[in-house]
Design an enzyme around this catalytic site. Sequence first.
Site, PDB file in Angstrom:
ATOM      1  N   SER A 146      50.264  38.947  37.704  1.00 35.13           N
ATOM      2  CA  SER A 146      49.124  39.591  37.058  1.00 35.13           C
ATOM      3  C   SER A 146      49.452  39.969  35.626  1.00 35.13           C
ATOM      4  CB  SER A 146      48.730  40.854  37.833  1.00 35.13           C
ATOM      5  OG  SER A 146      47.810  41.648  37.105  1.00 35.13           O
ATOM      6  N   TYR A 159      51.412  48.688  41.121  1.00 34.42           N
ATOM      7  CA  TYR A 159      50.951  47.295  41.058  1.00 34.42           C
ATOM      8  C   TYR A 159      51.638  46.538  39.930  1.00 34.42           C
ATOM      9  CZ  TYR A 159      47.714  43.355  40.562  1.00 34.42           C
ATOM     10  OH  TYR A 159      47.162  42.097  40.473  1.00 34.42           O
ATOM     11  N   LYS A 163      54.210  43.354  40.201  1.00 34.43           N
ATOM     12  CA  LYS A 163      53.860  42.055  39.628  1.00 34.43           C
ATOM     13  C   LYS A 163      54.843  41.643  38.537  1.00 34.43           C
ATOM     14  CE  LYS A 163      50.291  40.864  42.091  1.00 34.43           C
ATOM     15  NZ  LYS A 163      50.420  39.748  43.067  1.00 34.43           N
TER      16      LYS A 163
END
Length: 267
Positions: A146, A159, A163
């Site tokens: 991401s 997150y 990632k």
Amino acid sequence: MILDRFRLPDRVAVVTGAGRGIGAATAVALAEAGADVVLAARTESQLAEVAERVTATGRRAHVVPTDLSDPDAAASLAGTAVEVFGRLDVVVNNVGGTLPRPFLETTPEFLAEAFEFNVTTAHALTRAAVPAMLSSGSGAVVNISSIMGRVSGRGFLAYGTAKAALAHYTRLAAADLAPRVRVNAIAVGSVATSALDLVLGNEELRTRMESATPLRTIGAAEDVAAAVLFLAAPAGGYLTGKVLEVDGGLQAPNLDLGLPDLEGTPE
């Protein structure tokens, strides 16, 4: 013809998180390029719909409803591909994701869960797939990372950290597995999937997100699927250890969650 380099005739792929969104679009794209596909996700009804789209291309699909937060379940997909289709050539580690949380609500346990869901499961499947890929002659792994793995935004600590780890895992695994197995990743920006339902259903939020994106639009799952096909097919045969940015040109997050500054009395 150059388009032949985007073909995967009679190859076999495993796609995780294949029930909808990027995973579903990727599975169909690989099938259109000539691959049979093992489809894995939690919801069997969604997988069945994607399987119909795969078989409509003339290729075969095998559905595996499973909880991919379990690394052992992810790893077992490699054996399933060989058992059902006789080989394994492509792995797409698409499953992942973590909800945003303020910093003080991001517990060590939450951070560990984010890492396991986004990184450990990808490693488990990739590790299990390598012997089968070597037996097939070569292989390609594509990890879905991401933009939040390379830019900073409040609320995305778990997150984004996971990632970012997946992106560097890609580089390290590529070095370990070269030259027989290629490993690349895609850093995805804002894509119109269920994860953005709140934004897509709110005209103000959508307009704000699109305006903050250099290409002035939210991406489609097929934009990412096309990039996966490139990296998995002979067209991307001279790439390994790379993170391809499919993000509309973003250099910063295009949606502020509005999390306030921390409060407290300075000593």
